[in-house]
Design a protein around this motif. Structure first.
Motif, PDB file in Angstrom:
ATOM      1  N   SER A 223     -27.900  13.439 -33.151  1.00  0.00           N
ATOM      2  CA  SER A 223     -27.104  14.612 -33.127  1.00  0.00           C
ATOM      3  C   SER A 223     -26.106  14.503 -33.827  1.00  0.00           C
ATOM      4  CB  SER A 223     -26.989  14.927 -31.586  1.00  0.00           C
ATOM      5  OG  SER A 223     -28.520  15.477 -30.995  1.00  0.00           O
ATOM      6  N   TYR A 224     -25.363  13.395 -33.735  1.00  0.00           N
ATOM      7  CA  TYR A 224     -24.004  13.271 -34.319  1.00  0.00           C
ATOM      8  C   TYR A 224     -24.066  12.921 -35.827  1.00  0.00           C
ATOM      9  CZ  TYR A 224     -21.561  13.001 -30.064  1.00  0.00           C
ATOM     10  OH  TYR A 224     -20.883  13.474 -28.866  1.00  0.00           O
ATOM     11  N   GLY A 225     -25.396  12.736 -36.436  1.00  0.00           N
ATOM     12  CA  GLY A 225     -25.558  12.253 -37.712  1.00  0.00           C
ATOM     13  C   GLY A 225     -25.192  10.835 -37.960  1.00  0.00           C
ATOM     14  N   GLY A 226     -25.279   9.962 -37.085  1.00  0.00           N
ATOM     15  CA  GLY A 226     -24.754   8.445 -37.167  1.00  0.00           C
ATOM     16  C   GLY A 226     -24.073   8.005 -35.814  1.00  0.00           C
ATOM     17  N   SER A 227     -23.881   6.766 -35.808  1.00  0.00           N
ATOM     18  CA  SER A 227     -23.378   6.299 -34.697  1.00  0.00           C
ATOM     19  C   SER A 227     -21.959   5.605 -34.981  1.00  0.00           C
ATOM     20  CB  SER A 227     -24.286   4.995 -34.339  1.00  0.00           C
ATOM     21  OG  SER A 227     -23.856   4.232 -32.944  1.00  0.00           O
ATOM     22  N   ALA A 228     -21.195   5.835 -34.231  1.00  0.00           N
ATOM     23  CA  ALA A 228     -19.709   5.237 -34.247  1.00  0.00           C
ATOM     24  C   ALA A 228     -19.475   3.803 -33.883  1.00  0.00           C
ATOM     25  CB  ALA A 228     -18.634   6.078 -33.624  1.00  0.00           C
ATOM     26  N   VAL A 229     -20.640   3.362 -33.136  1.00  0.00           N
ATOM     27  CA  VAL A 229     -20.170   1.897 -32.576  1.00  0.00           C
ATOM     28  C   VAL A 229     -21.707   1.291 -32.786  1.00  0.00           C
ATOM     29  CG1 VAL A 229     -19.023   2.780 -30.535  1.00  0.00           C
ATOM     30  CG2 VAL A 229     -21.549   2.453 -30.474  1.00  0.00           C
ATOM     31  N   SER A 230     -21.602  -0.166 -32.533  1.00  0.00           N
ATOM     32  CA  SER A 230     -22.680  -0.950 -32.770  1.00  0.00           C
ATOM     33  C   SER A 230     -22.808  -1.938 -31.718  1.00  0.00           C
ATOM     34  CB  SER A 230     -22.685  -1.733 -33.945  1.00  0.00           C
ATOM     35  OG  SER A 230     -21.762  -2.655 -34.043  1.00  0.00           O
ATOM     36  N   VAL A 231     -23.958  -2.410 -31.229  1.00  0.00           N
ATOM     37  CA  VAL A 231     -24.114  -3.373 -30.200  1.00  0.00           C
ATOM     38  C   VAL A 231     -24.454  -4.693 -30.878  1.00  0.00           C
ATOM     39  CG1 VAL A 231     -25.484  -3.922 -27.984  1.00  0.00           C
ATOM     40  CG2 VAL A 231     -25.122  -1.541 -28.576  1.00  0.00           C
ATOM     41  N   HIS A 232     -23.543  -5.587 -30.431  1.00  0.00           N
ATOM     42  CA  HIS A 232     -23.783  -7.019 -30.900  1.00  0.00           C
ATOM     43  C   HIS A 232     -24.477  -7.982 -29.841  1.00  0.00           C
ATOM     44  CE1 HIS A 232     -23.073 -10.364 -33.747  1.00  0.00           C
ATOM     45  NE2 HIS A 232     -22.608 -11.096 -32.413  1.00  0.00           N
ATOM     46  N   VAL A 233     -25.347  -8.771 -30.380  1.00  0.00           N
ATOM     47  CA  VAL A 233     -26.282  -9.636 -29.756  1.00  0.00           C
ATOM     48  C   VAL A 233     -26.352 -10.894 -30.406  1.00  0.00           C
ATOM     49  CG1 VAL A 233     -28.570  -9.774 -28.557  1.00  0.00           C
ATOM     50  CG2 VAL A 233     -27.561  -7.734 -28.813  1.00  0.00           C
ATOM     51  N   PHE A 234     -26.170 -12.198 -29.658  1.00  0.00           N
ATOM     52  CA  PHE A 234     -26.439 -13.199 -30.122  1.00  0.00           C
ATOM     53  C   PHE A 234     -28.128 -13.706 -29.699  1.00  0.00           C
ATOM     54  CE2 PHE A 234     -22.137 -13.673 -29.869  1.00  0.00           C
ATOM     55  CZ  PHE A 234     -21.844 -14.359 -31.264  1.00  0.00           C
ATOM     56  N   VAL A 235     -28.841 -14.493 -30.676  1.00  0.00           N
ATOM     57  CA  VAL A 235     -30.227 -14.655 -30.520  1.00  0.00           C
ATOM     58  C   VAL A 235     -30.459 -15.966 -31.150  1.00  0.00           C
ATOM     59  CG1 VAL A 235     -31.053 -12.175 -30.744  1.00  0.00           C
ATOM     60  CG2 VAL A 235     -31.029 -13.438 -32.847  1.00  0.00           C
ATOM     61  N   PRO A 236     -31.429 -16.742 -30.682  1.00  0.00           N
ATOM     62  CA  PRO A 236     -31.408 -18.111 -31.211  1.00  0.00           C
ATOM     63  C   PRO A 236     -31.998 -18.236 -32.315  1.00  0.00           C
ATOM     64  CG  PRO A 236     -32.669 -17.426 -28.951  1.00  0.00           C
ATOM     65  CD  PRO A 236     -32.416 -16.239 -29.540  1.00  0.00           C
TER      66      PRO A 236
ATOM     67  N   PHE B 143     -25.738 -13.724 -39.439  1.00  0.00           N
ATOM     68  CA  PHE B 143     -25.694 -12.587 -39.064  1.00  0.00           C
ATOM     69  C   PHE B 143     -26.240 -11.556 -39.765  1.00  0.00           C
ATOM     70  CE2 PHE B 143     -23.116  -8.602 -39.385  1.00  0.00           C
ATOM     71  CZ  PHE B 143     -22.717  -8.369 -38.268  1.00  0.00           C
ATOM     72  N   CYS B 144     -26.701 -10.392 -39.174  1.00  0.00           N
ATOM     73  CA  CYS B 144     -27.462  -9.326 -39.931  1.00  0.00           C
ATOM     74  C   CYS B 144     -27.102  -8.079 -38.945  1.00  0.00           C
ATOM     75  CB  CYS B 144     -29.103  -9.416 -39.992  1.00  0.00           C
ATOM     76  SG  CYS B 144     -29.912  -9.078 -38.493  1.00  0.00           S
ATOM     77  N   MET B 145     -27.239  -6.982 -39.737  1.00  0.00           N
ATOM     78  CA  MET B 145     -27.006  -5.632 -39.110  1.00  0.00           C
ATOM     79  C   MET B 145     -28.439  -4.832 -39.381  1.00  0.00           C
ATOM     80  SD  MET B 145     -23.321  -4.501 -39.806  1.00  0.00           S
ATOM     81  CE  MET B 145     -23.231  -3.239 -38.709  1.00  0.00           C
ATOM     82  N   MET B 146     -28.601  -4.020 -38.299  1.00  0.00           N
ATOM     83  CA  MET B 146     -29.725  -3.162 -38.348  1.00  0.00           C
ATOM     84  C   MET B 146     -29.542  -1.654 -37.542  1.00  0.00           C
ATOM     85  SD  MET B 146     -32.603  -5.148 -36.140  1.00  0.00           S
ATOM     86  CE  MET B 146     -32.310  -6.675 -36.970  1.00  0.00           C
ATOM     87  N   ARG B 147     -30.095  -0.711 -38.264  1.00  0.00           N
ATOM     88  CA  ARG B 147     -30.566   0.541 -37.362  1.00  0.00           C
ATOM     89  C   ARG B 147     -31.819   0.601 -36.655  1.00  0.00           C
ATOM     90  NH1 ARG B 147     -29.067   3.519 -41.434  1.00  0.00           N
ATOM     91  NH2 ARG B 147     -26.630   3.388 -40.871  1.00  0.00           N
ATOM     92  N   ASP B 148     -31.774   1.003 -35.532  1.00  0.00           N
ATOM     93  CA  ASP B 148     -33.016   1.281 -34.854  1.00  0.00           C
ATOM     94  C   ASP B 148     -33.653   2.597 -35.241  1.00  0.00           C
ATOM     95  OD1 ASP B 148     -32.470   3.328 -32.941  1.00  0.00           O
ATOM     96  OD2 ASP B 148     -31.543   1.399 -31.622  1.00  0.00           O
ATOM     97  N   PRO B 149     -34.819   3.035 -34.949  1.00  0.00           N
ATOM     98  CA  PRO B 149     -35.412   4.191 -35.128  1.00  0.00           C
ATOM     99  C   PRO B 149     -34.750   5.357 -34.526  1.00  0.00           C
ATOM    100  CG  PRO B 149     -37.103   2.609 -34.958  1.00  0.00           C
ATOM    101  CD  PRO B 149     -35.799   2.088 -34.493  1.00  0.00           C
ATOM    102  N   PHE B 150     -33.894   5.297 -33.487  1.00  0.00           N
ATOM    103  CA  PHE B 150     -33.248   6.147 -32.775  1.00  0.00           C
ATOM    104  C   PHE B 150     -31.803   6.293 -33.182  1.00  0.00           C
ATOM    105  CE2 PHE B 150     -36.663   3.861 -30.694  1.00  0.00           C
ATOM    106  CZ  PHE B 150     -37.714   5.080 -30.515  1.00  0.00           C
TER     107      PHE B 150
END
Length: 159
Positions: A79-92, A121-128
């Motif tokens: 609805s906003y046309g993008g996200s102003a924040v990201s969630v950071h997660v550490f994975v093995p 490190f990587c960045m991605m956008r989910d389908p939502f």
């Protein structure tokens, strides 16, 4: 009579918990389970069937989700046309993690690469529409080592 709370927060919850507003929260949960290996903790549908609240666990951290609800001013990134924040997660294993997420429909914005601060490190956008960063920590660096790495990185960008 309800039992009095033992703490200011529910057991198992972190004091700071991301709360994602999704257009299609049920589908988002299913995606996070498939693509990110999240564990669903529960869903609370409202009278209209949309999710009033839901929770998943990802790498030991809790994330809450809710369906977009314009009546309460809750808009999804779409609805906003993008996200102003990201969630950071550490994975093995970031490489295997990113490959699975991409195969499930995540858009890789920055492929997994070694970074000067010691993480792969990587960045991605989910389908939502939500932006995520994921990393596997590789090296414990001193502030001086990170500063030298940052300067080398800046020099490479200027080339």
């Amino acid at each position: 009579m309800p039992t009095a709370a033992k703490s200011f927060k529910p057991e198992g919850m972190n004091p700071v918990t991301p709360h994602l507003i999704c257009r299609g929260a049920a589908e988002a949960i299913d995606f996070y389970v498939r693509a990110f290996g999240a564990v669903e903790n529960g869903r609370m549908p409202g009278p209209d069937g949309k999710l009033m609240n839901a929770m998943i666990t990802l790498q030991g951290g809790t994330i809450m989700l809710v369906d977009e609800n314009f009546l309460h001013g809750m808009k999804s990134p779409q609805s906003y046309g993008g996200s102003a924040v990201s969630v950071h997660v550490f994975v093995p294993d970031i490489d295997a993690f990113a490959a699975r997420a991409e195969a499930e429909g995540a858009e890789i914005m920055m492929k997994p690469e070694d970074q000067f601060w010691g993480d792969r490190f990587c960045m991605m956008r989910d389908p939502f529409g939500h932006v995520w960063s994921f990393a596997t920590h590789q090296y414990d660096l001193t502030p001086e080592e990170m500063a030298a790495g940052a300067e080398q990185h800046r020099a490479e960008i200027r080339k």
